[in-house]
Design a protein around this motif. Structure first.
Motif, PDB file in Angstrom:
ATOM      1  N   UNK A  97       1.034  -1.350   0.258  1.00  0.00           N
ATOM      2  CA  UNK A  97       0.447   0.048   0.430  1.00  0.00           C
ATOM      3  C   UNK A  97       0.845   1.057   0.066  1.00  0.00           C
ATOM      4  N   UNK A  98      -0.057   2.571  -0.651  1.00  0.00           N
ATOM      5  CA  UNK A  98       1.015   3.656  -0.378  1.00  0.00           C
ATOM      6  C   UNK A  98       0.376   4.479  -0.086  1.00  0.00           C
ATOM      7  N   UNK A  99       0.338   6.277   0.063  1.00  0.00           N
ATOM      8  CA  UNK A  99       0.073   7.196   0.040  1.00  0.00           C
ATOM      9  C   UNK A  99       0.987   8.707   0.060  1.00  0.00           C
ATOM     10  N   UNK A 100      -0.070   9.091  -0.112  1.00  0.00           N
ATOM     11  CA  UNK A 100       0.932  10.983  -0.667  1.00  0.00           C
ATOM     12  C   UNK A 100       1.516  11.145   0.835  1.00  0.00           C
ATOM     13  N   UNK A 101       1.884  12.344   0.886  1.00  0.00           N
ATOM     14  CA  UNK A 101       1.857  13.420   2.591  1.00  0.00           C
ATOM     15  C   UNK A 101      -0.071  13.901   2.847  1.00  0.00           C
ATOM     16  N   UNK A 102       0.107  13.906   4.677  1.00  0.00           N
ATOM     17  CA  UNK A 102      -1.291  14.576   4.830  1.00  0.00           C
ATOM     18  C   UNK A 102      -2.420  13.221   4.607  1.00  0.00           C
ATOM     19  N   UNK A 103      -2.195  12.382   4.239  1.00  0.00           N
ATOM     20  CA  UNK A 103      -3.584  11.436   4.027  1.00  0.00           C
ATOM     21  C   UNK A 103      -3.608  10.377   5.187  1.00  0.00           C
ATOM     22  N   UNK A 104      -5.270  10.616   4.570  1.00  0.00           N
ATOM     23  CA  UNK A 104      -5.624   9.787   5.753  1.00  0.00           C
ATOM     24  C   UNK A 104      -5.888   8.312   5.863  1.00  0.00           C
ATOM     25  N   UNK A 105      -5.521   8.087   4.944  1.00  0.00           N
ATOM     26  CA  UNK A 105      -5.792   5.823   4.822  1.00  0.00           C
ATOM     27  C   UNK A 105      -4.439   6.121   3.654  1.00  0.00           C
ATOM     28  N   UNK A 106      -4.341   5.459   3.665  1.00  0.00           N
ATOM     29  CA  UNK A 106      -3.515   4.216   2.387  1.00  0.00           C
ATOM     30  C   UNK A 106      -4.429   3.546   1.677  1.00  0.00           C
ATOM     31  N   UNK A 107      -3.777   3.632   0.614  1.00  0.00           N
ATOM     32  CA  UNK A 107      -4.457   2.699  -0.424  1.00  0.00           C
ATOM     33  C   UNK A 107      -3.504   2.184  -1.157  1.00  0.00           C
ATOM     34  N   UNK A 109      -1.867  -0.567  -3.533  1.00  0.00           N
ATOM     35  CA  UNK A 109      -1.582  -1.472  -4.668  1.00  0.00           C
ATOM     36  C   UNK A 109      -2.385  -2.075  -5.874  1.00  0.00           C
ATOM     37  N   UNK A 110      -2.404  -1.304  -6.777  1.00  0.00           N
ATOM     38  CA  UNK A 110      -2.997  -2.830  -7.861  1.00  0.00           C
ATOM     39  C   UNK A 110      -2.310  -3.756  -8.496  1.00  0.00           C
ATOM     40  N   UNK A 111      -3.188  -3.957  -9.502  1.00  0.00           N
ATOM     41  CA  UNK A 111      -2.346  -5.295  -9.307  1.00  0.00           C
ATOM     42  C   UNK A 111      -1.690  -5.015 -10.451  1.00  0.00           C
ATOM     43  N   UNK A 112      -0.555  -6.140 -10.713  1.00  0.00           N
ATOM     44  CA  UNK A 112       0.438  -5.526 -11.612  1.00  0.00           C
ATOM     45  C   UNK A 112       1.993  -4.752 -11.052  1.00  0.00           C
ATOM     46  N   UNK A 113       1.208  -4.387 -10.010  1.00  0.00           N
ATOM     47  CA  UNK A 113       2.148  -3.013  -8.314  1.00  0.00           C
ATOM     48  C   UNK A 113       2.285  -3.606  -7.189  1.00  0.00           C
ATOM     49  N   UNK A 114       3.442  -2.619  -6.943  1.00  0.00           N
ATOM     50  CA  UNK A 114       3.996  -3.777  -5.246  1.00  0.00           C
ATOM     51  C   UNK A 114       4.626  -2.114  -4.816  1.00  0.00           C
ATOM     52  N   UNK A 115       4.921  -2.617  -3.520  1.00  0.00           N
ATOM     53  CA  UNK A 115       5.176  -1.350  -2.416  1.00  0.00           C
ATOM     54  C   UNK A 115       6.124  -2.107  -1.639  1.00  0.00           C
ATOM     55  N   UNK A 116       6.829  -1.632  -1.075  1.00  0.00           N
ATOM     56  CA  UNK A 116       7.768  -2.194   0.818  1.00  0.00           C
ATOM     57  C   UNK A 116       6.345  -0.901   1.659  1.00  0.00           C
ATOM     58  N   UNK A 117       6.694  -1.369   2.733  1.00  0.00           N
ATOM     59  CA  UNK A 117       5.982  -0.425   3.959  1.00  0.00           C
ATOM     60  C   UNK A 117       6.999   1.142   3.470  1.00  0.00           C
ATOM     61  N   UNK A 118       5.800   1.658   4.225  1.00  0.00           N
ATOM     62  CA  UNK A 118       6.253   3.043   3.934  1.00  0.00           C
ATOM     63  C   UNK A 118       6.011   3.590   2.952  1.00  0.00           C
ATOM     64  N   UNK A 119       5.791   3.488   1.615  1.00  0.00           N
ATOM     65  CA  UNK A 119       5.636   3.985   0.452  1.00  0.00           C
ATOM     66  C   UNK A 119       5.023   4.973  -0.061  1.00  0.00           C
ATOM     67  N   UNK A 120       5.752   5.725  -0.899  1.00  0.00           N
ATOM     68  CA  UNK A 120       4.594   7.269  -1.922  1.00  0.00           C
ATOM     69  C   UNK A 120       3.760   6.577  -2.152  1.00  0.00           C
ATOM     70  N   UNK A 121       4.750   5.783  -3.425  1.00  0.00           N
ATOM     71  CA  UNK A 121       3.083   5.101  -4.741  1.00  0.00           C
ATOM     72  C   UNK A 121       4.383   3.400  -4.696  1.00  0.00           C
ATOM     73  N   UNK A 122       2.759   3.721  -5.610  1.00  0.00           N
ATOM     74  CA  UNK A 122       3.354   2.126  -6.296  1.00  0.00           C
ATOM     75  C   UNK A 122       3.995   1.224  -7.391  1.00  0.00           C
ATOM     76  N   UNK A 123       5.247   0.186  -7.517  1.00  0.00           N
ATOM     77  CA  UNK A 123       5.745   0.500  -8.381  1.00  0.00           C
ATOM     78  C   UNK A 123       5.743  -0.701  -8.945  1.00  0.00           C
ATOM     79  N   UNK A 124       6.014  -0.536 -11.334  1.00  0.00           N
ATOM     80  CA  UNK A 124       5.718  -2.201 -11.783  1.00  0.00           C
ATOM     81  C   UNK A 124       5.978  -2.613 -11.034  1.00  0.00           C
TER      82      UNK A 124
END
Length: 128
Positions: A97-107, A109-124
């Motif tokens: 999951x990921x979030x931008x700054x000032x987020x109320x929740x984490x989102x 990652x969509x299928x085909x993408x991944x992230x480590x903990x504390x990510x600001x984006x997901x990577x294809x």
């Protein structure tokens, strides 16, 4: 309450200020504290809330921000973390999951993408 020299009565201190006994004025509460009308002291805002100087109440931090006890303002959560309204800290987004700054929740990652903990984006995911 307080009175000036030669006064015939005492004046009640307004909200956001206070006085001790036999006072000649009502000092205002500092940022991060508050008082009701007629108070003898100011009360510190609890973690997750804040106040400007001379406040009659504390205000909860908005979602995506946080504060410690006695704060004059809230601090924005960094990208890769989030907080609900009234938080004393931000929570790190979990892997996937990921979030931008000032987020109320984490989102998530969509299928085909991944992230480590504390990510600001997901990577294809790469081909193969």
């Amino acid at each position: 309450s307080y009175s000036a020299a030669g006064a015939s009565s005492c004046t009640t201190c307004s909200a956001g200020s206070y006085s001790a006994a036999a006072a000649s004025s009502c000092p205002t509460c500092s940022a991060g504290s508050y008082s009701a009308t007629g108070s003898s002291s100011c009360t510190t805002c609890s973690a997750g809330s804040f106040s400007a100087a001379a406040a009659s109440t504390c205000t909860a931090c908005t979602a995506g921000s946080y504060s410690a006890d006695g704060a004059g303002s809230c601090t924005t959560c960094f990208a890769g973390s989030y907080s609900p309204t009234g938080s004393s800290s931000c929570t790190t987004c979990s892997a996937g999951s990921f979030s931008a700054a000032a987020a109320s929740t984490c989102t998530a990652c969509t299928a085909g993408y991944f992230s480590a903990a504390a990510a600001s984006t997901c990577t294809a995911c790469t081909a193969g």
